[in-house]
Write a protein that holds these residues in place. Structure first.
Motif, PDB file in Angstrom:
ATOM      1  N   TYR A   1      50.479 -30.220  25.167  1.00  0.00           N
ATOM      2  CA  TYR A   1      50.000 -29.760  23.859  1.00  0.00           C
ATOM      3  C   TYR A   1      48.661 -30.376  23.480  1.00  0.00           C
ATOM      4  N   ILE A   2      48.174 -31.312  24.267  1.00  0.00           N
ATOM      5  CA  ILE A   2      46.789 -31.772  24.107  1.00  0.00           C
ATOM      6  C   ILE A   2      45.856 -30.931  24.990  1.00  0.00           C
ATOM      7  N   VAL A   3      46.194 -30.854  26.287  1.00  0.00           N
ATOM      8  CA  VAL A   3      45.317 -30.136  27.231  1.00  0.00           C
ATOM      9  C   VAL A   3      45.237 -28.639  26.886  1.00  0.00           C
ATOM     10  N   ALA A   4      46.399 -28.020  26.669  1.00  0.00           N
ATOM     11  CA  ALA A   4      46.414 -26.572  26.439  1.00  0.00           C
ATOM     12  C   ALA A   4      45.735 -26.202  25.127  1.00  0.00           C
ATOM     13  N   THR A   5      45.935 -26.994  24.071  1.00  0.00           N
ATOM     14  CA  THR A   5      45.292 -26.629  22.799  1.00  0.00           C
ATOM     15  C   THR A   5      43.791 -26.897  22.852  1.00  0.00           C
ATOM     16  N   ALA A   6      43.387 -27.943  23.591  1.00  0.00           N
ATOM     17  CA  ALA A   6      41.950 -28.216  23.738  1.00  0.00           C
ATOM     18  C   ALA A   6      41.279 -27.015  24.416  1.00  0.00           C
TER      19      ALA A   6
ATOM     20  N   ARG B   1      47.034 -24.391  16.563  1.00  0.00           N
ATOM     21  CA  ARG B   1      46.636 -24.828  17.909  1.00  0.00           C
ATOM     22  C   ARG B   1      45.121 -24.964  18.025  1.00  0.00           C
ATOM     23  N   ILE B   2      44.386 -24.079  17.381  1.00  0.00           N
ATOM     24  CA  ILE B   2      42.924 -24.209  17.415  1.00  0.00           C
ATOM     25  C   ILE B   2      42.517 -25.520  16.745  1.00  0.00           C
ATOM     26  N   MET B   3      43.140 -25.831  15.622  1.00  0.00           N
ATOM     27  CA  MET B   3      42.779 -27.076  14.920  1.00  0.00           C
ATOM     28  C   MET B   3      43.208 -28.303  15.711  1.00  0.00           C
ATOM     29  N   LEU B   4      44.405 -28.258  16.311  1.00  0.00           N
ATOM     30  CA  LEU B   4      44.860 -29.393  17.114  1.00  0.00           C
ATOM     31  C   LEU B   4      43.905 -29.611  18.291  1.00  0.00           C
TER      32      LEU B   4
ATOM     33  N   SER C   1      37.405 -33.802  19.344  1.00  0.00           N
ATOM     34  CA  SER C   1      36.321 -34.172  18.437  1.00  0.00           C
ATOM     35  C   SER C   1      35.886 -35.625  18.662  1.00  0.00           C
ATOM     36  N   ALA C   2      34.669 -35.903  18.242  1.00  0.00           N
ATOM     37  CA  ALA C   2      34.079 -37.232  18.455  1.00  0.00           C
ATOM     38  C   ALA C   2      35.005 -38.308  17.926  1.00  0.00           C
ATOM     39  N   GLY C   3      35.249 -39.343  18.719  1.00  0.00           N
ATOM     40  CA  GLY C   3      36.101 -40.440  18.283  1.00  0.00           C
ATOM     41  C   GLY C   3      37.542 -40.281  18.738  1.00  0.00           C
ATOM     42  N   TYR C   4      37.960 -39.062  19.068  1.00  0.00           N
ATOM     43  CA  TYR C   4      39.352 -38.841  19.483  1.00  0.00           C
ATOM     44  C   TYR C   4      39.469 -38.374  20.921  1.00  0.00           C
ATOM     45  N   TYR C   5      38.339 -37.987  21.530  1.00  0.00           N
ATOM     46  CA  TYR C   5      38.343 -37.426  22.884  1.00  0.00           C
ATOM     47  C   TYR C   5      39.025 -38.371  23.876  1.00  0.00           C
TER      48      TYR C   5
ATOM     49  N   ALA D   1      45.363 -37.666  28.147  1.00  0.00           N
ATOM     50  CA  ALA D   1      46.291 -36.619  28.595  1.00  0.00           C
ATOM     51  C   ALA D   1      45.939 -36.165  30.012  1.00  0.00           C
ATOM     52  N   GLN D   2      44.646 -36.058  30.303  1.00  0.00           N
ATOM     53  CA  GLN D   2      44.240 -35.640  31.659  1.00  0.00           C
ATOM     54  C   GLN D   2      44.644 -36.689  32.702  1.00  0.00           C
ATOM     55  N   LYS D   3      44.629 -37.947  32.304  1.00  0.00           N
ATOM     56  CA  LYS D   3      45.047 -39.020  33.230  1.00  0.00           C
ATOM     57  C   LYS D   3      46.559 -38.972  33.463  1.00  0.00           C
ATOM     58  N   VAL D   4      47.327 -38.757  32.391  1.00  0.00           N
ATOM     59  CA  VAL D   4      48.780 -38.676  32.568  1.00  0.00           C
ATOM     60  C   VAL D   4      49.132 -37.419  33.366  1.00  0.00           C
ATOM     61  N   ARG D   5      48.293 -36.401  33.225  1.00  0.00           N
ATOM     62  CA  ARG D   5      48.496 -35.191  34.037  1.00  0.00           C
ATOM     63  C   ARG D   5      48.440 -35.549  35.533  1.00  0.00           C
TER      64      ARG D   5
END
Lengths: 476, 94
Positions: A296-301, A348-351, A357-361, A368-372
């Motif tokens: 839900y991080i990767v797919a919504t991004a 999902r667009i907002m998530l 967004s800057a500071g949260y990437y 999430a990409q690392k845990v993937r």
């Protein structure tokens, strides 16, 4: 047997022996659609008469999920924002289907932009499960699954980003496969999560699934994620023999929260394969519990980026607010998207925007990409000890319409067993393996190494030949 | 903590006009999901490489040859509004 209850290989045999014509078969299926669709809402648009554009070996009536483009035909992704959109080109899979002789019957209902696990977020109203009309068909390809289960189409195409083919196949008692990432061209598919999306077949049995996969698979230079390796003749994998194969059972897929009837049916299926000569071994996929959070991080991004194109400039909906808020063009973007997207799409667009967004990437998206990577390594390790992994497709059978809509997180958790295959890019299939006490279908999921669709089909076919489930039809 | 102010800020970044009466519902949903995602913080991934593509495929190029593509007329056939062969949008520059 009614034509609409038959599989494609039965209909093709009938055509070959002169018992029926392709036109007659198609009109029977269309008649069934007209008779039952008011109850299932599986199909949101259909033709008046099925036309077979090209001659080919498989003149089968098929429906397409509403995110697959067909030249000049309305394609709306279950969303108001694509109201009136008619693509100027067809998807690669559509070209291949037409070349194989198939006839398009209509367009299947779906969760808006494939955001959902129940087909309740569609702008065209919820689809209903043919086994119990008070229940969801699953999602997001719920219309495709329900259409095949109800006999409104012989075949259907769906798409699977986190389970959107396999979970509805499980809920509707049909066969649904998510091929390996890169196996089927996505040219002409409206994108959701580009590192995850894959188009795949819905059919009534495994033999049909092999046939339809053979038609749609293959390299396409117009999709840079399409992989250039030969397509085997998948129908050669339909062998009733699992001797010498080893199947892994992951303990992380038999957890609290799984319905007892589902667990029972899946364990019985494992017994059937064991008795048929397969070796059963325990395997561990320890990072499974993190898959939903990663997804839900990767797919919504990815979705927030892909859906930026729907802004009222080129096609679909355009709306402007009554009074000036910011500037005329920004007001137009913001009002079009506010009116065009439903709540789940907005969420999902907002998530996705938030985690990028800057500071949260770094804290969300990069993590999430690392845990993937860890989830993918789980599978790499497991497949050194087995040829395929067996599990339930979903922790439950079909839930009631409205049951999970108020709590998005509980809806997301219904994809817990299907998401890992998308994150790892591996192929997986769901096949019917029994019913619960309410006579709702249960699905068995089989997962294999990248490009091992032949293994999936062999195991699925062998199981199917030993059990009666695929012959059952919903009574409507 | 995701509050109405953050929802309105993210809505702006996403080019979504969020009505005030909907913002608190979205704030709660986003907060729930982000709370759930914090389970990733229990893992040490400092030495793990990120995955953005599952297959080992890189630098996919096609031959640089011109092939038939959509004509301007076809591309604009379903345009919301057009003018002189272009998409027309509300005024951008005053």
């Amino acid at each position: 047997m009614n034509v609409y209850d038959q599989t494609a290989h039965q209909i093709l045999a009938g055509i070959k022996s002169g018992v029926i014509t392709k036109e007659k078969a198609a009109s029977e299926v269309l008649g069934r659609l007209r008779a039952v669709n008011a109850r299932t809402n599986a199909i949101i648009r259909h033709v008046d008469q099925v036309s077979f554009v090209q001659d080919g070996e498989c003149p089968i009536p098929i429906v397409l999920k509403d995110n697959i483009c067909v030249t000049g035909s309305l394609t709306t992704c279950g969303s108001k924002i694509l109201e009136g959109f008619r693509p100027p080109y067809s998807a690669c899979v559509v070209e291949k289907l037409l070349a194989s002789g198939a006839g398009i019957v209509g367009t299947a209902n779906m969760d808006e932009f494939a955001f959902g696990s129940s087909t309740e977020t569609s702008a065209y109203g919820a689809a209903h499960n043919p086994w119990d009309l008070e229940r969801v068909p699953g999602g997001s390809s719920g219309g495709s699954a329900a259409a095949v289960a109800a006999g409104e189409a012989v075949w259907a195409l769906g798409t699977d980003t986190g389970g959107s083919i396999r979970q509805p196949a499980s809920f509707c008692g049909v066969v649904g496969m998510k091929p390996t990432y890169g196996r089927v061209s996505r040219y002409g598919l409206i994108a959701f999560g580009s590192s995850l999306d894959q188009i795949g077949p819905f059919t009534k049995d495994v033999a049909d699934n092999a046939l339809l996969l053979k038609i749609i698979a293959g390299f396409d230079g117009r999709d840079s994620t399409s992989v250039n390796i030969p397509v085997p003749d998948y129908t050669q994998s339909l062998v009733k023999d699992v001797k010498g194969l080893t199947f892994g059972i992951p303990k992380e897929y038999f957890i609290d929260g799984i319905e007892p009837d589902v667990e029972f049916a899946v364990k019985e299926a494992i017994e059937v394969l064991k008795k048929a000569g397969a070796k059963i071994v325990p395997v561990s996929l320890p990072y499974t519990e993190y898959a939903v959070a990663v997804y839900y991080i990767v797919a919504t991004a990815e979705a927030s980026s892909n859906l930026a194109r729907f802004d009222g400039v080129e096609y679909g909906l355009r709306r402007t607010p009554g009074a000036l808020r910011k500037t005329p063009i920004i007001d137009m973007y913001e009002e079009t998207r506010a009116q065009g997207f439903g709540d789940e799409a907005k969420r999902r667009i907002m998530l996705g925007t938030y985690v990028l967004s800057a500071g949260y990437y770094d804290a969300y998206y990069l993590k999430a990409q690392k845990v993937r990577t860890l989830i993918k390594q789980d599978f790499d390790r497991a497949f050194t000890a087995c040829d395929a992994i067996l599990s339930p497709t979903a922790p439950t059978t079909a839930f009631r319409i409205g049951e999970k809509t108020a709590d998005p997180l509980s809806m997301y958790l219904s994809d817990i067993f299907t998401i890992p295959a998308n994150l790892a890019g591996i192929p997986a299939i769901s096949i019917p393996c029994g019913f619960d006490k309410k006579k709702l279908p249960v699905g068995l999921q089989i997962m294999a190494k990248p490009f091992a669709e032949e293994t999936l089909l062999r195991v699925a076919y062998a199981y199917e030949q030993l059990t009666p489930w695929h012959k059952e039809r919903a009574s409507l | 903590m995701v509050d109405i102010k953050i929802v309105q800020y993210i809505g702006g970044l996403s080019r979504l006009h969020i009505e005030n009466d909907k913002a608190s519902g979205f704030a709660k949903n986003l907060e729930d999901i982000l709370q759930y995602a914090q389970k990733l913080d229990t893992l040490d991934v400092s030495n793990v490489k990120p995955t953005s593509h599952v297959l080992n495929v890189e630098n996919v190029f096609r031959d640089d040859v011109v092939t038939p593509s959509l004509t301007q007329e076809e591309a604009l056939a379903f345009a919301i509004e057009k003018h002189n062969g272009h998409y027309k949008v509300p005024k951008v520059i005053e």
